[in-house]
Scaffold this motif. Structure first.
Motif, PDB file in Angstrom:
ATOM      1  N   MET B 185       0.836  -1.204   0.000  1.00  0.00           N
ATOM      2  CA  MET B 185       0.000   0.000   0.000  1.00  0.00           C
ATOM      3  C   MET B 185       0.870   1.253   0.000  1.00  0.00           C
ATOM      4  O   MET B 185       0.579   2.216  -0.710  1.00  0.00           O
ATOM      5  N   ILE B 189       0.843   4.486  -2.469  1.00  0.00           N
ATOM      6  CA  ILE B 189       0.730   5.881  -2.029  1.00  0.00           C
ATOM      7  C   ILE B 189       1.838   6.709  -2.677  1.00  0.00           C
ATOM      8  O   ILE B 189       1.596   7.784  -3.230  1.00  0.00           O
ATOM      9  N   ASN B 223      -4.870   5.918  -8.675  1.00  0.00           N
ATOM     10  CA  ASN B 223      -5.903   6.075  -7.654  1.00  0.00           C
ATOM     11  C   ASN B 223      -6.592   4.739  -7.375  1.00  0.00           C
ATOM     12  O   ASN B 223      -6.746   4.330  -6.227  1.00  0.00           O
ATOM     13  N   ASP B 224      -6.958   4.028  -8.449  1.00  0.00           N
ATOM     14  CA  ASP B 224      -7.638   2.746  -8.277  1.00  0.00           C
ATOM     15  C   ASP B 224      -6.713   1.717  -7.656  1.00  0.00           C
ATOM     16  O   ASP B 224      -7.133   0.904  -6.822  1.00  0.00           O
ATOM     17  N   LEU B 226      -4.298   2.319  -5.613  1.00  0.00           N
ATOM     18  CA  LEU B 226      -4.180   2.627  -4.185  1.00  0.00           C
ATOM     19  C   LEU B 226      -5.420   2.140  -3.436  1.00  0.00           C
ATOM     20  O   LEU B 226      -5.316   1.508  -2.381  1.00  0.00           O
ATOM     21  N   THR B 227      -6.591   2.419  -3.999  1.00  0.00           N
ATOM     22  CA  THR B 227      -7.824   2.013  -3.330  1.00  0.00           C
ATOM     23  C   THR B 227      -7.862   0.504  -3.135  1.00  0.00           C
ATOM     24  O   THR B 227      -8.185   0.012  -2.052  1.00  0.00           O
ATOM     25  N   ALA B 230      -5.457  -0.499  -0.449  1.00  0.00           N
ATOM     26  CA  ALA B 230      -5.911  -0.064   0.872  1.00  0.00           C
ATOM     27  C   ALA B 230      -7.044  -0.963   1.369  1.00  0.00           C
ATOM     28  O   ALA B 230      -7.121  -1.285   2.550  1.00  0.00           O
ATOM     29  N   ILE B 231      -7.919  -1.371   0.447  1.00  0.00           N
ATOM     30  CA  ILE B 231      -9.027  -2.239   0.857  1.00  0.00           C
ATOM     31  C   ILE B 231      -8.485  -3.609   1.282  1.00  0.00           C
ATOM     32  O   ILE B 231      -8.903  -4.174   2.291  1.00  0.00           O
ATOM     33  N   GLY B 234      -6.960  -3.143   4.621  1.00  0.00           N
ATOM     34  CA  GLY B 234      -8.011  -2.848   5.586  1.00  0.00           C
ATOM     35  C   GLY B 234      -8.804  -4.092   5.956  1.00  0.00           C
ATOM     36  O   GLY B 234      -9.145  -4.299   7.121  1.00  0.00           O
ATOM     37  N   ASN B 235      -9.078  -4.949   4.957  1.00  0.00           N
ATOM     38  CA  ASN B 235      -9.842  -6.161   5.232  1.00  0.00           C
ATOM     39  C   ASN B 235      -9.115  -7.061   6.214  1.00  0.00           C
ATOM     40  O   ASN B 235      -9.721  -7.677   7.081  1.00  0.00           O
ATOM     41  N   ILE B 237      -6.936  -6.039   8.476  1.00  0.00           N
ATOM     42  CA  ILE B 237      -6.964  -5.395   9.789  1.00  0.00           C
ATOM     43  C   ILE B 237      -8.351  -5.532  10.423  1.00  0.00           C
ATOM     44  O   ILE B 237      -8.488  -5.600  11.637  1.00  0.00           O
ATOM     45  N   SER B 238      -9.372  -5.609   9.582  1.00  0.00           N
ATOM     46  CA  SER B 238     -10.732  -5.773  10.104  1.00  0.00           C
ATOM     47  C   SER B 238     -10.869  -7.026  10.951  1.00  0.00           C
ATOM     48  O   SER B 238     -11.750  -7.126  11.796  1.00  0.00           O
ATOM     49  N   MET B 239     -10.010  -8.003  10.694  1.00  0.00           N
ATOM     50  CA  MET B 239     -10.111  -9.261  11.441  1.00  0.00           C
ATOM     51  C   MET B 239      -9.563  -9.124  12.853  1.00  0.00           C
ATOM     52  O   MET B 239      -9.939  -9.897  13.739  1.00  0.00           O
TER      53      MET B 239
END
Lengths: 640, 581
Positions: B185, B189, B223-224, B226-227, B230-231, B234-235, B237-239
Motif C-alpha cells: 500500500m 501511495i 488512484n484505483d 491505491l484504493t 488499501a481495501i 483494511g480487510n 486489519i478488520s479481522m
C-alpha cells in the motif's frame, strides 16, 4: 468485556495515518462542509445504512454481555443451577459471536465505503485541477497543492473510515451504558453521574490548555524545519567558508527552544489519560462502596452490582473517544473545505467553436494525424458559419499570427505588455530578445491562451484565438519550454508524449533530428532507460534535447521555443541546428533566446523592453540601425 | 542500532528510569483495585460489614488519587525524556551532517538528509513517548495481573493457558500478512503522490500538449491501485478486533462456567470471581498492547536505520592523523597550485568512469587562469579538488608545494575563496551574509569587498542598505545581484586563491569587465581561477585551459589557442556568429 475496550487498542490506521498529535483545526463552515462531504455517500446510501445497522448490533451485543452477569449470578451461580448456567452461557456465547461477526462485517464494509469515497474525491479533485487555468498554479505552491492530496484527503478518509463509526458506536455505548445503569439502580447512577460531570469538565479544561501549547509547538517546528532545510541546502557553501561551528550553534539554540515547547505540549496531551482513567476508577470504587451498602440494606443484589460495576468500569472511555473523534472530524472538514475550494475554482474558459482538422495529402477529408516529415499545409480550421446550423467553412492553417494593440497584466495592476502589435507571417521565424521580465514568454503564453489578454486582439489565420477551441489551439502549437519537464517512464515514452500514437521508429527519428539519439544510445538501457524524478538522472542539456524530440514527434504546424536550447552548450547547439532547420521548414516559429547566436537566423527579431517592442527587423537591418540590438551584439549592454 | 540510538538519551536517561518506576507503582496500584472490589463484595457485603466497605472504598479512592499523581509525573517525565532524546538526536545528526564531505552529501542528497532530520527523528521521538506512556505498561500489567489472578485461584488459570497462545498465534499470523500488505500500500501511495507531483511540476507541458485526458487516466489508474491495496490491507486489519474480542469473551465465559461451580461449592467468593474476570481481561488486553510494540517498532526500525546510517557514515575527507600543532601546520600563503598526473572519479568503488584523467597543470601565484570547456568536460570537478571538496583518485595536488592532504582542512579552505556555481545566500541581513567571509571584518572592509564585486551600488539602492534582510535562499535579489554578493563574500576572505565557478553568468559583460578590472588592480598577489562560458569573460586571462572530456586539450593565451586549438576555435566560433554575420 465491554464495548469500550476495543477502542483503546491499536486503531486500524488509515493508509497514511500516522501517530503524534493531530491538529486542532477548525473548519470555517462546518455545516456546509459536512453536508457536502456526506453527499459523496449518496450513491452508497444502502451500504451506509447497513454499516449503521451492524454497528447497532455489535454495540448492543456488548452491552447485553455485561448485563448478563446479573441473571448469571443471581439465577444460576448463587442457587447452583448448573444446567441453567450452561444454557445461559451458551446463549451468551451466541450473542457474543453474533456481535463479533457484526463488528467484522461492519469494519470491512466501512473500509470499502471509505476507500471508494476517497477514491472519488481524489478523482474529482484531480480532474477539476486539470481544467484550472495556469493562473491558479502560479499562485499556489506545489507543496500546498500536494497537501490537498495527502493531508487533507487523508483526514477526510480517516473521518469516513474511523471517526464517524467510532463516534456513533461511542455515543451508542455511552447512552446504552447510562440507560443500563439507570435500569439497574437509579440511585447509584446519581453518584456516578456526579463524577462523570467532573470528568467531562476536566477533559475540556486540559484539552484547551493542550491546544495552546500545541499551536506554540507547531510554530516553532516550522522555524526548526526551516533552519534545517537552509543549513542542509547550503551545506556546500558552509563547508567552503569553514562555517560549520556557527551553523551548529544557531541550530542548537532553536533546537532547545523547540524542545522546551514540545515538552510542555506533550505533557498536557499526556496528562489527560491518567486523570480520566483514574477518575473512572474512583467512579468504580464509589460504585462498589455505595452498591455494597445498598445491597446490605437489601435494596440491591450482588448480580446487579456485578453488572453495574462492569458498566461503570469503562464509562470514561466513550467520553475520551468522542472528544478525540470530534477533533478528527473537525480537522477532516477543514481539510475538505480546502479540497472543495480547489474544486470550486473557475475552470479555464473555453467558448471556442472553431476546431482543428488535419487531413492526408489528398485533401479529401479523412481525419488523420501527420507524420513528422510532412509539411503543415494540410491542417484546416473548421469554422462554423455564423448563421444557425448552416455548415462550416474550412480555412487552411497557414500560421499567420497577429497581435493587435494587446494589453496584458498578470495581476491586474502591473502592466506586462503595453499596446503591443506584431505580425508573424506564415513560415517565418520570429525571435524575441529582451531582459527577464520584458514580456517575451508572456507573448507566447497569450498566443496559446495560458492567459487571456486584457484588451486588443490576437488572430490566428484571421480567426480570433478566443473563437478557437482551446485544445485545438494548443494542439496546433508545439511548445518547448525552458524548464523542460519529463515524466517517470522510459525515454521512448517521454518522446511519445508529443503524439501518443507515434511508432517507435517515429520517436527514434525525432530523437535523431534533435541530436538526442547519440546520448540516448549511450544510456544504460538506451531508449528503454527509465527516467525518474523529472529526469534527475539527465543533465539539463540532455533534457532539453529530449523536449525538442518530444515537440518534433508532435509535429505541430506552429512552434514556440522558449529558451529551448539555453542549457545546451554552443557546440552541441550547432550540431542540432540542422535538425532544427528541418523542423522550422514551412512552419511559423516563435523563438525566445538569451543567446544571440540562436536568434541570428530568424526572419524577424523583436527586441522587447518593459512590455513594448522597441526594435523590429532582421539581424542585418537591426545591426545597421545601431540601436539596442547592436549594443547587445557588441557586448555593450547585457540582458539580465 | 538501539545501543547507538539510546546513547543519545544523554542526561535525559534518568527520566526514562523515573518513568519506569512511576509506571510500576501506577500498575501495582491499578491492579489492586479489582482485588479490593472483590473484598467489598465477599467480605463487606456478604458479612454485612459497613465499616469494612467504607474503609476499603476509601483505600480504593486513595489508590486512584495516587495513580493520578503518578500518571501526571509520568506524563511530565516521559515528555521530557522523549523530547530531550529527540533534541539530542537532532543535534547529533545536525553536527554530523555539518562535518560531511561533498561526496557524503552527494551520496545522501539534501532532501533525504532533511527527511532524516525532521520526520525520522520525529518518529523515533514518538516511539519513545508511546513506550514510556503505554507500551511499557504491557509487560508490567501482564506480570502483576497474572500474579493476582493466580493468587486468587491457580486452577482457573488453566483458561489462560489456552487463551494466551490462541491470541498470540492469531496476532502473529495477521501481523505477518499485514507487513506485506502495508508495504504494498505504501508503494501505491508513493506512486499516487509521484503522479500528482509530476503533473504539478509539468502542468505547462500537460496543457501545451493538451494531455489532460491522458493525465486523468494515468491518475485514475494510480488512484484505483491505491484504493484496491488499501481495501486489501483494511480487510485484513478488520479481522484483528473481532478476533481479539472473541477470544476475550470466550475466556470470560469459560471463567464464569468453571468459576461459577467453585463459587457454588464455596471454594471461591462471588467477588473473587468478579475480580478474576477483571484480571483475565487485563492480561489479554496487555498482550494486545504488546502486539502494538511490534507494529510500532517495525515502523520505527526503518527510521532508526536511516538515522544510524547517517550517524555511522565515514567521512571520507578528514584531517590527516598525527598533524602537528595548529601553529606548526602549513598555511596557504602564496597561492601556487600544481596538478600532477591527477585522476578523479566520483564514488570510491572501482567502477565509474574517470571524470578527470592525467591532469598536469601549474598555476603560479598571482596568475589569472580561465577554464573553458563544454558541459560535462570536468571544469567544476577540477576546481573542486583544490580546497579538498573532493579528493583526487590518483596523482597529487599541491598548494604552495604541499600536498593538500597535509593541510588542516580548515587552514586550506581559509586560504581559498570560492564562489560556487549554485549560489546560496542565507536568511539574515546582507551584511551578515557578507561577514561569512570574515566574521571580524569591519564596516570599511565589507564595503570595499562589495565595491570590488560591483555590489556596493545596488546594495545602497535598497532602503535598508547593508542591513536589508534576505529571505531564505536569498530570494529577494536577482540572479546577477546574488552572484555579485557571493563574489563579495568570497573577496572578504582575502584569500590567496580565488575560485569562481561560472559565477558571472548572470552578470552583464560590462559589469563583469569592471569586476575583472578591479581584480587586476586590487588582487595583484591573488591567484584567480575562473570557469566561464562566455569567451568574452576569459579573453584577457593570463592563460586559458581548455578541458575536453576530462583532459586538458590545450593551454595558452586567447591568441595562441585561437591559432592552434580546434576546440577553442569552435567554442569561439559558436559565440561570435552573432557578430560576424
Amino acid at each position: 468485556m465491554t464495548a469500550e475496550n476495543r477502542r483503546a487498542m491499536p486503531a486500524p490506521q488509515g493508509p497514511r495515518g500516522g501517530h503524534g498529535p493531530r491538529s486542532f483545526e477548525r473548519p470555517k463552515n462546518f455545516k456546509a462542509g459536512f453536508s457536502r462531504l456526506l453527499k459523496y455517500l449518496d450513491r452508497s446510501k444502502l451500504l451506509a445504512a447497513l454499516v449503521i445497522f451492524l454497528l447497532l448490533i455489535s454495540t448492543s451485543a456488548m452491552l447485553a454481555g455485561s448485563y448478563a452477569l446479573k441473571p448469571l449470578i443471581n439465577k444460576y451461580i448463587a442457587p447452583g443451577d448448573f444446567r441453567g448456567l450452561a444454557t445461559a452461557l451458551f446463549v451468551l456465547g451466541c450473542i457474543y459471536l453474533f456481535g463479533v461477526l457484526a463488528a467484522y462485517l461492519q469494519s470491512r464494509l466501512t473500509i470499502r465505503l471509505a476507500q471508494r469515497t476517497t477514491n472519488i474525491i481524489r478523482r474529482d479533485l484531480f480532474d477539476k485541477m486539470q481544467g484550472l487555468p495556469l493562473r491558479f498554479f502560479d499562485t499556489h505552491t506545489h507543496g500546498e497543492l500536494m497537501s490537498r492530496y495527502t493531508n487533507d484527503v487523508d483526514n477526510v478518509q480517516l473521518m469516513f473510515e474511523q471517526s464517524l463509526t467510532q463516534l456513533i458506536s461511542s455515543g451508542l455505548t455511552f447512552a446504552g451504558s447510562v440507560a443500563m445503569m439507570i435500569l439497574l439502580s437509579p440511585l447509584l447512577f446519581v453518584f456516578t453521574a456526579a463524577v462523570l460531570a467532573l470528568m467531562i469538565f476536566m477533559s475540556g479544561k486540559i484539552g484547551a490548555k493542550s491546544r495552546t501549547y500545541f499551536q506554540k509547538q507547531q510554530a516553532l517546528l516550522g522555524q526548526l524545519n526551516g533552519n534545517i532545510e537552509e543549513a542542509i541546502g547550503g551545506l556546500k557553501e558552509v563547508k567552503v567558508f569553514n562555517h560549520e561551528e556557527a551553523m551548529k550553534q544557531k541550530f542548537s539554540g532553536i533546537n532547545e527552544e523547540f524542545r522546551g515547547a514540545a515538552t510542555k505540549a506533550n505533557f498536557y496531551a499526556g496528562v489527560i489519560m491518567p486523570i480520566m482513567g483514574n477518575l473512572n476508577n474512583i467512579v468504580y470504587a464509589g460504585t462498589a462502596v455505595f452498591g455494597g451498602m445498598l445491597t446490605i440494606a437489601g435494596r440491591f443484589d450482588i448480580g446487579s452490582l456485578a453488572a453495574f460495576l462492569q458498566y461503570s468500569r469503562h464509562i470514561g472511555m466513550p467520553i475520551n473517544q468522542i472528544t478525540a473523534q470530534v477533533n478528527n472530524i473537525l480537522a477532516a472538514i477543514a481539510g475538505a473545505e480546502r479540497v472543495f475550494d480547489v474544486m470550486d475554482r473557475e475552470p479555464e474558459v473555453d467558448e471556442g467553436d472553431v476546431t482543428l482538422v488535419a487531413v492526408k495529402g489528398d485533401g479529401a477529408g479523412g481525419m488523420t494525424t501527420l507524420r513528422p516529415n510532412e509539411t503543415a499545409d494540410l491542417w484546416f480550421w473548421n469554422v462554423p458559419k455564423n448563421g444557425a446550423g448552416d455548415g462550416a467553412e474550412r480555412i487552411p492553417l497557414r500560421g499567420d499570427v497577429r497581435f493587435r494593440d494587446v494589453d496584458f497584466s498578470y495581476d491586474g495592476k502591473q502592466p506586462v505588455l503595453k499596446d503591443l502589435s506584431l505580425h508573424a507571417r506564415p513560415g517565418h521565424t520570429i525571435a524575441f530578445v529582451g531582459s527577464t521580465g520584458a514580456g517575451k514568454t508572456t507573448i507566447t503564453n497569450l498566443l496559446n491562451r495560458f492567459y487571456d489578454i486584457d484588451s486588443g486582439a490576437i488572430t490566428y489565420d484571421g480567426i480570433d484565438v478566443r473563437r478557437i477551441r482551446k485544445d485545438d489551439l494548443r494542439r496546433s502549437l508545439g511548445m518547448v519550454l525552458q524548464d523542460t519537464h519529463l515524466f517517470t517512464g522510459t525515454v521512448m515514452e517521454n518522446i511519445r508524449y508529443g503524439r501518443l500514437d507515434a511508432t517507435d521508429e517515429e520517436c527514434v527519428d525525432a530523437a535523431k533530428a534533435a541530436s538526442a539519439d547519440s546520448f540516448i544510445k549511450r544510456l544504460p538501457e538506451g531508449y528503454a532507460t527509465v527516467i525518474s524524478g523529472d529526469g534527475a538522472n539527465l543533465s539539463q542539456g540532455q533534457r532539453q534535447l529530449l523536449a525538442i524530440a518530444r515537440a518534433y514527434t508532435a509535429s505541430p504546424p506552429v512552434l514556440i521555443l522558449d529558451e529551448a536550447t539555453s542549457s545546451i552548450d554552443t557546440r552541441t547547439e550547432r550540431h542540432i541546428a540542422r535538425g532544427m532547420a528541418a523542423l522550422f521548414e514551412g512552419r511559423t516559429a516563435f523563438v525566445i533566446a538569451h543567446r544571440l547566436s540562436t536568434v541570428r537566423r530568424a526572419d524577424a527579431i523583436a527586441v522587447l523592453e518593459h512590455g513594448e517592442i522597441i526594435e523590429f527587423g532582421d539581424h542585418a537591418s537591426l545591426l545597421q540601425a545601431e540601436g539596442r540590438y547592436f549594443r547587445l551584439c557588441t557586448g555593450q549592454t547585457e540582458l539580465d | 542500532m538501539i545501543r547507538t540510538l539510546s546513547a543519545h538519551l544523554g542526561k535525559y536517561g534518568k527520566y526514562v528510569l523515573l518513568c519506569v518506576m512511576l509506571m510500576t507503582g501506577d500498575v501495582i496500584c491499578t491492579m489492586l483495585v479489582p482485588t479490593l472490589m472483590g473484598r467489598i463484595v465477599d467480605v463487606g457485603v456478604a458479612g454485612r460489614d459497613m465499616r469494612y466497605i467504607e474503609r476499603t472504598g476509601a483505600l480504593m479512592v486513595l489508590l486512584s488519587l495516587t495513580c493520578i499523581g503518578l500518571g501526571a509525573f509520568n506524563a511530565k517525565f516521559s515528555a521530557r525524556a522523549a523530547q530531550g532524546f529527540g533534541a539530542n538526536l537532532r543535534k547529533a545528526l545536525f553536527d554530523k551532517i555539518q562535518s560531511f564531505s561533498f561526496s557524503n552529501i552527494d551520496h545522501f542528497s539534501a532532501p533525504s538528509l532533511v527527511t532524516r532530520l525532521t520526520s525520522d527523528v520525529g518518529q523515533m521521538q514518538n516511539t519513545l513517548l508511546m513506550c514510556l506512556r503505554m507500551l511499557l505498561r504491557a509487560p508490567l500489567m501482564l506480570v502483576s495481573a497474572t500474579f493476582f489472578a493466580v493468587s486468587i485461584n491457580a486452577r482457573l488459570s488453566l483458561v489462560l493457558v489456552v487463551a494466551i497462545p490462541l491470541l498470540v498465534l492469531g496476532i502473529a499470523l495477521i501481523l505477518r500478512q499485514a507487513e506485506r500488505l502495508f508495504t504494498a500500500m505504501q508503494a501505491r501511495i508513493d506512486g499516487l503522490n509521484g503522479t500528482v507531483q509530476e503533473n504539478l511540476i509539468a502542468i505547462r507541458v500537460v496543457k501545451a500538449f493538451v494531455r489532460e485526458p491522458y493525465e486523468k487516466l494515468k491518475f485514475q489508474k494510480s488512484n484505483d491501485e491505491l484504493t484496491a491495496a488499501a481495501i486489501r490491507a483494511g480487510n485484513l486489519i478488520s479481522m484483528v478486533f473481532p478476533m481479539m474480542i472473541f477470544i476475550m469473551n470466550g475466556a470470560m465465559i469459560a471463567v464464569i462456567w468453571l468459576g461459577g461451580r467453585m463459587v457454588h461449592a464455596g471454594g471461591m467468593g462471588t467477588g473473587q470471581l468478579l475480580s478474576y474476570i477483571s484480571y483475565i481481561m487485563e492480561i489479554l488486553f496487555s498482550i494486545i498492547i504488546f502486539s502494538m510494540v511490534f507494529i510500532l517498532f517495525a515502523r520505527a526500525e526503518a527510521c532508526g536505520k536511516r538515522i544510524v546510517e547517517v550517524l555511522n557514515t565515514d567521512i571520507d575527507i578528514v584531517d590527516k592523523e598525527a598533524l602537528p600543532d595548529p601553529e606548526k601546520t602549513p598555511k596557504v600563503r602564496e597561492g601556487r597550485i600544481e596538478f600532477r598526473d591527477v585522476d578523479f572519479k566520483y564514488g570510491t568503488g572501482g567502477g565509474g568512469k574517470n571524470v578527470l584523467s592525467g591532469i598536469n597543470l601549474t598555476v603560479e601565484p598571482g596568475e589569472f587562469v580561465a577554464v573553458v570547456g563544454g558541459t560535462g568536460s570536468g571544469k567544476t570537478s577540477l576546481v573542486n579538488l583544490i580546497p579538498r571538496l573532493y579528493d583526487v583518485s590518483g596523482g597529487r595536488l599541491l598548494v604552495d608545494g604541499v600536498d593538500v592532504r597535509d593541510y588542516r582542512i580548515e587552514d586550506l579552505r581559509a586560504g581559498i575563496g570560492m564562489v560556487l556555481q549554485k549560489n546560496v545566500l542565507f536568511s539574515g541581513t546582507i551584511r551578515e551574509n557578507l561577514l561569512w567571509g570574515d566574521g571580524k571584518a569591519g564596516g570599511a572592509d565589507v564595503v570595499e569587498a562589495a565595491r570590488i564585486a560591483q555590489a556596493d551600488g545596488f546594495i545602497r539602492g535598497f532602503p535598508d542598505g547593508y542591513e536589508t534582510v534576505l529571505g531564505q535562499g536569498g530570494v529577494n535579489v536577482s540572479g546577477g545581484q546574488k552572484q555579485r554578493l557571493c563574489i563579495a563574500r568570497a573577496m572578504l576572505k582575502k584569500p590567496a586563491i580565488l575560485i569562481l565557478d561560472d559565477s558571472t553568468s548572470a552578470i552583464d559583460t560590462a559589469t563583469e569587465a569592471r569586476i575583472r578590472a578591479e581584480f587586476t588592480l586590487k588582487l595583484k598577489g591573488t591567484t584567480v581561477l575562473m570557469i566561464a562560458q562566455r569567451i568574452g569573460s576569459v579573453m584577457d586571462a593570463d592563460r586559458i585551459v581548455v578541458l575536453d572530456d576530462g583532459q586538458v586539450a590545450g593551454v595558452g593565451t586567447h591568441a595562441e589557442l585561437l591559432l592552434n586549438n580546434a576546440i577553442y576555435r569552435e567554442i569561439c566560433g559558436s559565440q561570435q556568429e552573432g557578430l560576424t554575420a
